[in-house]
Design an enzyme around this catalytic site. Structure first.
Site, short mmCIF file in Angstrom:
data_model
loop_
_atom_site.label_atom_id
_atom_site.label_comp_id
_atom_site.label_asym_id
_atom_site.label_seq_id
_atom_site.Cartn_x
_atom_site.Cartn_y
_atom_site.Cartn_z
N ASP A 129 30.49 -1.21 -1.48
CA ASP A 129 29.78 -0.44 -0.47
C ASP A 129 28.29 -0.16 -0.70
OD1 ASP A 129 29.59 0.92 1.91
OD2 ASP A 129 30.16 2.84 1.06
N CYS A 183 38.61 -10.58 19.42
CA CYS A 183 38.30 -9.46 20.31
C CYS A 183 38.47 -9.87 21.78
CB CYS A 183 36.86 -8.97 20.09
SG CYS A 183 36.69 -7.91 18.64
N CYS A 189 36.16 -0.36 22.34
CA CYS A 189 35.36 0.43 21.38
C CYS A 189 34.00 0.79 21.97
CB CYS A 189 35.21 -0.29 20.05
SG CYS A 189 34.58 -1.97 20.17
N CYS A 193 33.27 4.94 22.63
CA CYS A 193 32.45 5.62 21.62
C CYS A 193 31.83 6.87 22.24
CB CYS A 193 31.35 4.67 21.13
SG CYS A 193 30.16 5.53 20.09
N CYS A 236 33.88 9.32 11.63
CA CYS A 236 34.46 9.19 12.97
C CYS A 236 35.32 7.93 12.99
CB CYS A 236 33.33 9.11 13.99
SG CYS A 236 33.85 8.64 15.65
N CYS A 239 36.24 4.49 17.37
CA CYS A 239 36.19 3.08 17.78
C CYS A 239 37.33 2.29 17.15
CB CYS A 239 34.83 2.45 17.48
SG CYS A 239 34.25 2.69 15.80
S1 SF4 Z 1 38.33 -2.39 20.47
FE1 SF4 Z 1 36.41 -3.41 19.90
S2 SF4 Z 1 36.83 -4.30 17.91
FE2 SF4 Z 1 38.82 -3.82 18.83
S3 SF4 Z 1 39.46 -5.69 19.86
FE3 SF4 Z 1 38.39 -4.43 21.36
S4 SF4 Z 1 36.28 -5.16 21.27
FE4 SF4 Z 1 37.29 -5.88 19.41
S1 SF4 Z 2 32.22 5.67 14.37
FE1 SF4 Z 2 32.40 6.92 16.23
S2 SF4 Z 2 30.30 7.30 16.88
FE2 SF4 Z 2 30.25 5.59 15.41
S3 SF4 Z 2 30.38 3.76 16.63
FE3 SF4 Z 2 32.48 4.28 16.11
S4 SF4 Z 2 33.21 5.58 17.79
FE4 SF4 Z 2 30.98 5.47 17.94
#
Ligand code: SF4
Ligand code: SF4
Length: 374
Positions: A129, A183, A189, A193, A236, A239
């Site tokens: 990381d 995807c 996602c 978000c 978070c 996503c």
């Molecule tokens: S939620 Fe985002 S990462 Fe997951 S399959 Fe859909 S587009 Fe791809």
């Molecule tokens: S971690 Fe949360 S705020 Fe960051 S991109 Fe994913 S859903 Fe959005």
């Protein structure tokens, strides 16, 4: 040889292990440059340092004589924050157990020692990381996982609930086939978000991302983003939670990052009452310690302000004389959200104004006054 390495990796908790050449393709290099040029790294200035960018794009410069990158992944257990009540905070799933840096680094070093025995002494470097390594691009290059539109790595069986690590080696091992993308036309996602941080497929503007705001951002959280943070107090998962590939995933058999009970859905009021010693004791060996007490309690104030829970008012008033301006300021904001029309609360905030010297806290007080007088 690769079969033996995979078996050893598994013994050390790395359930996935793939091999690739130390090369970043042109597409990922351009994406990195574009992200840096747009300053999407926010306060993380180190991300834009020339030497680090060069290393990210040229992993071959990280180790003399490097031939192969071994990508490794440790799956972890997703949590279910939708069960949270207003008085509880949500911590990202990866941070519920022991600090993955510590757990994985120790195991990586042990794996490297075993590889010396297996292949004879050779050059190796291990990373988790923090190093300038484009880990998702390397993982995709060796077929460990594909990079989802939320920018994280996705595996068919484990979803995106993976912590990645890399072992750079001078051993010449044949590369695995790259991962294919799955995807498709999904945009869940991007659509879900809370802050719109995924500004385009595969592009996360850290300045908007709640993970960044609650962990990497060290100062006052931008006012316009606070209400979008809900009750997320460290990281978070949104996503990932909406991603079809990350749902219904079984917890890993031997979960080395297994959750601790008290971090699952912590009570916000209890967190706001932590002093330094109690904070250190509660988050010893946990990734949450990274924010420090002031950073976490700042996030707790934001979550309280978003909760609509008036029972928090006495706890927020109690930290108006905290030595941390970050906590005082965000407590004032939370009071403005919860109780700006309460005369007694306005009186206490007025008392703070008389002795406050920090300009940012004074700005929060002005925000409170604006709402109170309206
Ligand atoms: S939620 Fe985002 S990462 Fe997951 S399959 Fe859909 S587009 Fe791809
Ligand atoms: S971690 Fe949360 S705020 Fe960051 S991109 Fe994913 S859903 Fe959005």
């Amino acid at each position: 040889m690769k079969t033996s390495i995979r078996a050893l990796a598994k013994q050390h908790g790395f359930m996935l292990c793939t091999f690739c050449k130390p090369v970043i393709d042109a597409q990922n290099q351009v994406a990195l440059d574009t992200w840096i040029e747009a300053k999407m790294y926010g306060e993380m200035d180190y991300m834009a340092e020339e030497v680090r960018t060069f290393r990210r794009k040229n992993p071959a410069h990280m180790l003399e004589g490097i031939q192969t990158v071994i990508s490794l992944a440790m799956p972890y257990t997703p949590a279910f924050p939708h069960q949270a009540r207003p008085e509880q905070g949500v911590i990202a799933s990866y941070a519920h157990g022991d600090d993955y840096h510590e757990v994985m680094k120790k195991r990586l070093k042990a794996l490297a020692r075993d590889l010396d025995v297996l292949m004879g002494e050779h050059g190796q470097r291990v990373y988790v990381d923090t190093a300038p390594v484009l880990e998702h691009a390397l993982a995709a290059s060796g077929g460990l996982a594909w990079q989802g539109k939320h920018s994280l790595s996705i595996h068919r069986e484990h979803g995106s609930w993976l912590m990645l690590a890399e072992l750079f080696t001078t051993a010449n091992l044949s590369p695995d086939a790259p991962a294919s993308q799955h995807c498709g036309t999904c945009t869940a996602c991007l659509d879900d978000c809370p802050t719109g941080a995924i500004v385009a497929p595969y592009v996360v503007d850290a300045r908007l991302c709640i993970s960044y705001l609650t962990i990497e951002c060290k100062g006052f959280i931008p006012l316009e983003l606070r209400s979008k943070m809900g009750n997320r107090i460290f990281g978070c998962d949104d996503c990932q939670l909406v991603c079809p590939w990350s749902q219904g995933v079984e917890p890993p058999e031997n979960d080395l990052l297994k959750p601790r009970e008290h971090t699952l859905l912590p009570n916000l009021a209890k967190l706001l009452r932590l002093d330094d010693a109690a904070f250190r004791a509660m988050f010893r060996k946990s990734p949450v310690k990274r924010t420090g007490r002031a950073g976490l309690l700042r996030n707790v104030c934001v979550a309280m302000g978003n909760s609509g829970h008036l029972d928090f008012v006495p706890d927020l008033l109690a930290v108006l004389d905290d030595e941390s301006a970050l906590i005082r300021g965000h407590a004032v904001w939370a009071l403005a959200e919860l109780a700006h029309d309460d005369g007694l609360v306005a009186e206490k905030v007025g008392l703070l104004k008389k002795k406050e010297e920090n300009v940012q806290v004074l700005a929060e007080i002005a925000y409170f006054r604006g709402k109170y007088e309206h």
